[in-house]
Scaffold this active site. Structure first.
Site, PDB file in Angstrom:
ATOM      1  N   ARG A  29      -6.903   1.585  11.671  1.00  0.00           N
ATOM      2  CA  ARG A  29      -6.918   1.123  10.279  1.00  0.00           C
ATOM      3  C   ARG A  29      -6.747  -0.390  10.166  1.00  0.00           C
ATOM      4  O   ARG A  29      -7.235  -1.003   9.214  1.00  0.00           O
ATOM      5  CB  ARG A  29      -5.832   1.841   9.473  1.00  0.00           C
ATOM      6  N   ASP A 138       0.561   3.563  -8.407  1.00  0.00           N
ATOM      7  CA  ASP A 138       0.352   3.696  -6.969  1.00  0.00           C
ATOM      8  C   ASP A 138       0.626   2.344  -6.318  1.00  0.00           C
ATOM      9  O   ASP A 138       0.435   1.298  -6.947  1.00  0.00           O
ATOM     10  CB  ASP A 138      -1.079   4.154  -6.656  1.00  0.00           C
TER      11      ASP A 138
END
Length: 278
Positions: A29, A138
């Site tokens: 990632r 979020d």
């Protein structure tokens, strides 16, 4: 050492736990960030995010490491409880002039809060005329952008009942792909904000229902034990907390929440509010 440095920052800033066996996932990632920044090694990257200039990159790194999986009406029994048990008394209060506030904590790309809004409007078509709002937050600014756009591919909409699709989703073409945009009636109910759950919360009013599902599974036990009481303090008397299918309030926790179904909890009406209502 480089993996440990990245894992340590992820834990300090966002409570994310990455044991050594997750090193390949973390590296895959972060690799894209190395290419974007034209850095040659993970060592260079860890040095960069430790500098003043690398502060913004730390936020981007947290976004890259966050798992964002969501779907409409996921764990549908929660929406049954919302419709059958949570909303009837709340709508009665709202029609008498009360403020009603719901929170989707860890909203990802928006399917959860929009599912809440569909359930609400389906139960009470006049909801938009009342003081009812859904806050959706979020930690990842990228998913907030997607959620605000409200565009979903055709396959994502399959989890929505047909009648709701007709009422609340508008078919559109996007780059030759069939998709849907959420109706304005849903957008008017939902406010999206970036928020790190481990940081101070700016919201002053209490919530009538909080959905925090499949979020705390990424935190270790000490972080969870710190977080649950904060959710309790943010919940109004009689308010509800919904958690993910593999999550439970710890037995080590002293809480006023009572179990009211699978992964559903409610505060007694007699509980003293821990937050002020605006």
């Amino acid at each position: 050492a480089d993996f440990q440095a990245i894992a340590s920052i992820a834990y300090q800033e966002a409570g994310l736990v990455f044991p050594p066996e997750k090193a390949p996932l973390v590296r895959s990632r972060i690799n894209r960030r190395l290419r974007m920044l034209k850095l040659r090694s993970f060592s260079e990257y860890t040095h960069y995010i430790a500098t003043e200039q690398g502060q913004e990159e730390r936020r981007i790194m947290i976004s890259a490491l966050t798992t964002n999986v969501s779907s409409f009406f996921r764990e549908s029994h929660h929406f049954d409880i919302l419709r059958e048990r949570v909303l009837p008394p709340l709508l009665k209060s709202a029609r008498a002039g009360a403020k009603i506030r719901l929170w989707s904590a860890g909203c990802s790309t928006g399917q959860e809060p929009y599912s809440m809004a569909m359930t609400l409007l389906d139960f009470a078509p006049d909801a938009a005329e009342l003081d009812i709002r859904i806050l959706a937050t979020d930690i990842d600014p990228n998913v907030i952008i997607v959620a605000k756009q409200g565009y979903y591919q055709e396959r994502a909409v399959r989890d929505i009942p047909d009648e709701m699709v007709k009422t609340y989703m508008r078919p559109v073409q996007n780059g030759g792909q069939n998709g849907y945009l959420v109706a304005d009636s849903l957008r008017q109910l939902v406010t999206f904000r970036e928020l790190n759950l481990l940081a101070p919360w700016p919201m002053k009013a209490g919530f009538d229902a909080i959905f925090c599902r499949n979020v705390v599974i990424y935190f270790d036990e000490p972080t969870q034990l710190d977080l649950w009481p904060r959710f309790e303090a943010a919940t109004k008397p009689g308010g509800w907390l919904f958690v993910g299918h593999s999550e439970r309030l710890s037995e080590k926790l002293v809480t006023r929440f009572c179990t009211e179904g699978p992964t559903a909890y409610q505060l007694p009406l007699s509980a003293k509010p821990s937050t002020e209502t605006e």
